[in-house]
Each structure stands twice: as structure tokens, then as C-alpha cells.
Scaffold this motif. Structure first.
Motif, PDB file in Angstrom:
ATOM      1  N   TYR A  40       0.820  -1.209   0.000  1.00 48.18           N
ATOM      2  CA  TYR A  40       0.000   0.000   0.000  1.00 48.18           C
ATOM      3  C   TYR A  40       0.851   1.254   0.000  1.00 48.18           C
ATOM      4  CZ  TYR A  40      -0.043   2.583   4.431  1.00 48.18           C
ATOM      5  OH  TYR A  40       0.260   3.398   5.473  1.00 48.18           O
ATOM      6  N   GLU A  41       2.094   1.120   0.439  1.00 49.63           N
ATOM      7  CA  GLU A  41       2.981   2.275   0.465  1.00 49.63           C
ATOM      8  C   GLU A  41       3.497   2.641  -0.927  1.00 49.63           C
ATOM      9  OE1 GLU A  41       3.930   4.412   2.623  1.00 49.63           O
ATOM     10  OE2 GLU A  41       2.909   3.642   4.371  1.00 49.63           O
ATOM     11  N   SER A  42       3.144   1.852  -1.929  1.00 54.02           N
ATOM     12  CA  SER A  42       3.726   2.095  -3.253  1.00 54.02           C
ATOM     13  C   SER A  42       2.682   2.499  -4.286  1.00 54.02           C
ATOM     14  CB  SER A  42       4.413   0.829  -3.732  1.00 54.02           C
ATOM     15  OG  SER A  42       3.429  -0.131  -4.058  1.00 54.02           O
ATOM     16  N   GLU A 190       0.672   9.047   6.573  1.00 55.98           N
ATOM     17  CA  GLU A 190       1.599  10.169   6.693  1.00 55.98           C
ATOM     18  C   GLU A 190       1.823  10.860   5.346  1.00 55.98           C
ATOM     19  OE1 GLU A 190       5.755   9.472   7.783  1.00 55.98           O
ATOM     20  OE2 GLU A 190       5.356  10.509   9.663  1.00 55.98           O
ATOM     21  N   HIS A 191       1.562  10.128   4.270  1.00 57.38           N
ATOM     22  CA  HIS A 191       1.723  10.716   2.940  1.00 57.38           C
ATOM     23  C   HIS A 191       0.747  11.872   2.716  1.00 57.38           C
ATOM     24  CE1 HIS A 191       4.703   8.065   1.075  1.00 57.38           C
ATOM     25  NE2 HIS A 191       4.206   7.128   1.851  1.00 57.38           N
ATOM     26  N   GLN A 192      -0.355  11.903   3.467  1.00 57.71           N
ATOM     27  CA  GLN A 192      -1.338  12.980   3.316  1.00 57.71           C
ATOM     28  C   GLN A 192      -0.818  14.316   3.851  1.00 57.71           C
ATOM     29  OE1 GLN A 192      -4.828   9.947   4.379  1.00 57.71           O
ATOM     30  NE2 GLN A 192      -5.551  12.038   4.360  1.00 57.71           N
ATOM     31  N   VAL A 197       8.035  10.623   1.871  1.00 61.95           N
ATOM     32  CA  VAL A 197       8.378  10.190   0.514  1.00 61.95           C
ATOM     33  C   VAL A 197       8.918   8.764   0.543  1.00 61.95           C
ATOM     34  CG1 VAL A 197      10.710  11.196   0.696  1.00 61.95           C
ATOM     35  CG2 VAL A 197       9.710  10.830  -1.561  1.00 61.95           C
ATOM     36  N   ASP A 198       8.545   7.984  -0.464  1.00 65.36           N
ATOM     37  CA  ASP A 198       9.086   6.633  -0.609  1.00 65.36           C
ATOM     38  C   ASP A 198      10.112   6.661  -1.733  1.00 65.36           C
ATOM     39  OD1 ASP A 198       7.290   5.810   1.301  1.00 65.36           O
ATOM     40  OD2 ASP A 198       5.852   5.013  -0.133  1.00 65.36           O
ATOM     41  N   ILE A 199      11.310   6.180  -1.444  1.00 65.98           N
ATOM     42  CA  ILE A 199      12.378   6.159  -2.451  1.00 65.98           C
ATOM     43  C   ILE A 199      12.922   4.737  -2.545  1.00 65.98           C
ATOM     44  CG2 ILE A 199      14.591   7.157  -3.167  1.00 65.98           C
ATOM     45  CD1 ILE A 199      13.974   9.495  -1.198  1.00 65.98           C
ATOM     46  N   PHE A 245       8.489  -2.525   9.205  1.00 68.13           N
ATOM     47  CA  PHE A 245       9.798  -1.986   8.799  1.00 68.13           C
ATOM     48  C   PHE A 245       9.719  -1.562   7.335  1.00 68.13           C
ATOM     49  CE2 PHE A 245      14.282  -3.422   7.411  1.00 68.13           C
ATOM     50  CZ  PHE A 245      14.797  -2.137   7.581  1.00 68.13           C
ATOM     51  N   GLU A 246       9.964  -0.281   7.088  1.00 65.84           N
ATOM     52  CA  GLU A 246       9.904   0.211   5.711  1.00 65.84           C
ATOM     53  C   GLU A 246      11.193   0.944   5.358  1.00 65.84           C
ATOM     54  OE1 GLU A 246       5.174   0.700   4.825  1.00 65.84           O
ATOM     55  OE2 GLU A 246       6.387   2.499   4.877  1.00 65.84           O
ATOM     56  N   PRO A 247      12.180   0.211   4.842  1.00 62.68           N
ATOM     57  CA  PRO A 247      13.460   0.867   4.524  1.00 62.68           C
ATOM     58  C   PRO A 247      13.406   1.686   3.235  1.00 62.68           C
ATOM     59  CG  PRO A 247      13.582  -1.499   4.074  1.00 62.68           C
ATOM     60  CD  PRO A 247      12.205  -1.238   4.615  1.00 62.68           C
ATOM     61  N   TRP A 248      12.275   2.348   2.993  1.00 60.71           N
ATOM     62  CA  TRP A 248      12.127   3.213   1.812  1.00 60.71           C
ATOM     63  C   TRP A 248      11.335   4.471   2.137  1.00 60.71           C
ATOM     64  CZ3 TRP A 248       9.957  -1.716   2.260  1.00 60.71           C
ATOM     65  CH2 TRP A 248       8.594  -1.745   2.551  1.00 60.71           C
ATOM     66  N   HIS A 249      10.721   4.513   3.327  1.00 60.62           N
ATOM     67  CA  HIS A 249       9.839   5.630   3.678  1.00 60.62           C
ATOM     68  C   HIS A 249      10.594   6.643   4.548  1.00 60.62           C
ATOM     69  CE1 HIS A 249       5.736   7.264   4.892  1.00 60.62           C
ATOM     70  NE2 HIS A 249       6.533   7.800   5.806  1.00 60.62           N
ATOM     71  N   TYR A 250      10.753   7.857   4.007  1.00 61.32           N
ATOM     72  CA  TYR A 250      11.471   8.913   4.706  1.00 61.32           C
ATOM     73  C   TYR A 250      10.522  10.068   5.021  1.00 61.32           C
ATOM     74  CZ  TYR A 250      15.557   6.250   3.450  1.00 61.32           C
ATOM     75  OH  TYR A 250      16.467   5.233   3.331  1.00 61.32           O
TER      76      TYR A 250
HETATM   77 ZN   LIG Z   1       5.604   5.646   2.502  1.00 59.20          ZN
END
Ligand SMILES: [Zn+2]
Length: 276
Positions: A40-42, A190-192, A197-199, A245-250
Motif C-alpha cells: 500500500y505504500e507504493s 503520513e503521505h497525506q 516520501v518513498d524512495i 519496517f519500511e526501509p524506503w519511507h522517509y
Molecule cells: Zn511511505
């Protein structure tokens, strides 16, 4: 062996079998839940059509409208006499949004476009651009895959998830709750805020724990605080953050806070408590 004893043995065997089945079922549900939670984070732009089952054309149209809405937000807010709302949140870079803390109803995200048309809060657009550019200059291949999401966009993702679950055989009365495990209930992403940002690494585009070993994440984890970002959902902290754990969400919090969070070794939730 008397009859009673035989029945006892059979019952014990049956109970063991049922327990094993329940364990396997629970485990597979847990795995599906983890995968979907990551997925869902993508859910921006490129992956949008695929995820919500829409045509590319429709997805592009929704995406365009999203950008328009966001870009008009400040103008509309001021015209409708809501300048005080902009003023209220102007300096609140540390707003906490998680499953227990919703985006405030009167929050207004003021956005800028960064590469590939992604939208991000204008207070961190330059920092994000600098971070991506410097990461690239160091020989890496960072790609943004999600940034700002409107409430409507999150709602659409959530409703589509429910529809797809029902189509796949989930009971309609169970679908909203199951959907919420993989697509954040609108208002709790949190994206709202526009500050997340997801990288990912172009060489490894999967949103799973192995993303942490890519060159992009190694560089970002070592350097993101210089640009005011923190790795928001670190390993082993899902009990506190509510997110795997999301090693892409900053998340952008500003340089001084990012440095302080990094030095403390705490999650954002825990760090905020130390400020109280
Ligand atoms: Zn994210």
C-alpha cells in the motif's frame, strides 16, 4: 485399552491437528497482511493503474486532477478565508500522523512538484531534490515511488481495495476491516501531510525488507539527516509506529530534529515524547 482411553487419544489427536491448522492459517494470513501492508505504500502514479485495476488513461486523469487540486489548494484556501489554517500549520513540521493520530481536519498541504511530477510539501521540496541529486552524484539510482497523497486519493485506494477483496470472495461486512490492514484508512497516512516520501533503488524495486541492502538505501540511511529526513519506520519498531519496517519511507522533520532523532536512536513517536 478401554473405550474411554481410545476416545481420549482420538480427541487429543484431533485437537493437535486443529491447532496445527489454525497456526498455518494464521501464519499465511500474517504473511499476506505484511506483504499488502508494504504494497500500500507504493500506490502512486506508475503503479496506480495496476493496483486499483483502472486503465492507464483513467489513472493518468486521476493523477492530473490530484496535481491540479493540490496546486490550487493555497489559492482556494486564501479565497475561502482559510488563511489562518495555513498560518496555523506553517511551522508544525513535527506533526504526528499514525494509526492513532489522524491528519487534522483543518490541515492544508502546500505543495511543490519534484521530479516525475510527484508532489511534496514545499517546505522540503528543495531538500528532497538536493538529497536525490547528491545520492545520484554518489553513483546510485534513487527513484521516488510515492510522495503526497490527497485524502480523496487515499479514500479511492481504500475503497478499491474493499471492492477487490469482495470480488475475490471476502464477505462484504468483513472487507473494510481487512482492507484497512493493507491500505491505511484515509486520514491516517503520513503521505497525506506531504512530508513523507518513498524512495527505492532502480536496481531493486521491491518494497520489502531487502530494500535496506540496496546502495540507494545504504546511502540514504547514512545521509538523510543532513537533508532533514529520517527513516520513519525502522526495523523492530512496528509495535510503536504501527507500521512494518519500511526501509524506503522517509519523513521530513528539518535538519536539527533529524540529527537529534538520529542521535537518540529513538522512533519519531518516542522522540516526540521526550519533548513533552
Ligand atoms: Zn511511505
Amino acid at each position: 485399552m478401554d473405550k474411554k482411553k481410545k476416545i481420549q487419544i482420538v480427541l487429543a489427536g484431533a485437537a493437535g491437528f486443529v491447532a496445527m491448522l489454525l497456526f498455518l492459517l494464521g501464519f499465511s494470513f500474517y504473511q499476506a497482511w505484511s506483504n499488502e501492508k508494504a504494497l500500500y505504500e507504493s500506490t502512486d502514479s506508475a503503479l496506480f493503474a495496476q493496483l486499483v485495476g483502472e486503465s492507464d488513461e483513467k489513472a493518468a486523469e486521476i493523477s492530473r486532477k490530484r496535481i491540479e487540486d493540490a496546486e490550487n489548494a493555497e489559492k482556494q484556501a486564501i479565497e475561502s478565508g482559510m488563511a489562518h489554517r495555513i498560518e496555523k500549520y506553517k511551522d508544525q513540521l513535527l506533526l504526528l500522523v499514525n494509526p492513532w493520530n489522524e491528519v487534522p481536519e483543518d490541515y492544508i498541504a502546500l505543495l511543490n512538484t519534484v521530479e516525475d511530477g510527484y508532489l511534496i510539501d514545499r517546505r522540503c521540496a528543495q531538500a528532497l531534490t538536493d538529497m536525490i541529486n547528491d545520492c545520484r552524484a554518489a553513483g546510485n539510482l534513487p527513484v521516488i515511488c510515492s510522495a503526497y497523497r490527497t485524502h480523496e486519493y487515499q479514500e479511492e485506494l481504500y475503497q478499491n481495495k474493499i471492492k477487490r477483496l469482495v470480488a475475490a470472495g471476502t464477505a462484504p461486512w468483513n472487507a473494510p476491516e481487512i482492507a484497512a490492514r493493507s491500505v491505511a484508512i484515509p486520514g491516517t497516512s503520513e503521505h497525506q501531510l506531504g512530508l513523507a516520501v518513498d524512495i527505492i533503488d532502480e536496481n531493486y524495486v521491491n518494497l520489502d525488507q531487502y530494500q535496506q541492502y540496496t546502495n540507494v538505501q545504504k546511502w540514504l540511511m547514512a545521509n538523510c539527516s543532513d537533508y532533514g529526513f529520517i527513516l520513519r519506520y525502522p526495523n523492530g519498531s512496528s509495535e510503536i509506529t504501527g507500521i512494518i519496517f519500511e526501509p524506503w519511507h522517509y519523513r521530513y522533520v528539518g535538519v536539527s530534529t533529524a540529527k537529534a532523532v538520529e542521535a537518540s536512536g529513538l522512533t519519531f513517536e518516542e522522540y516526540l515524547k521526550t519533548l513533552e
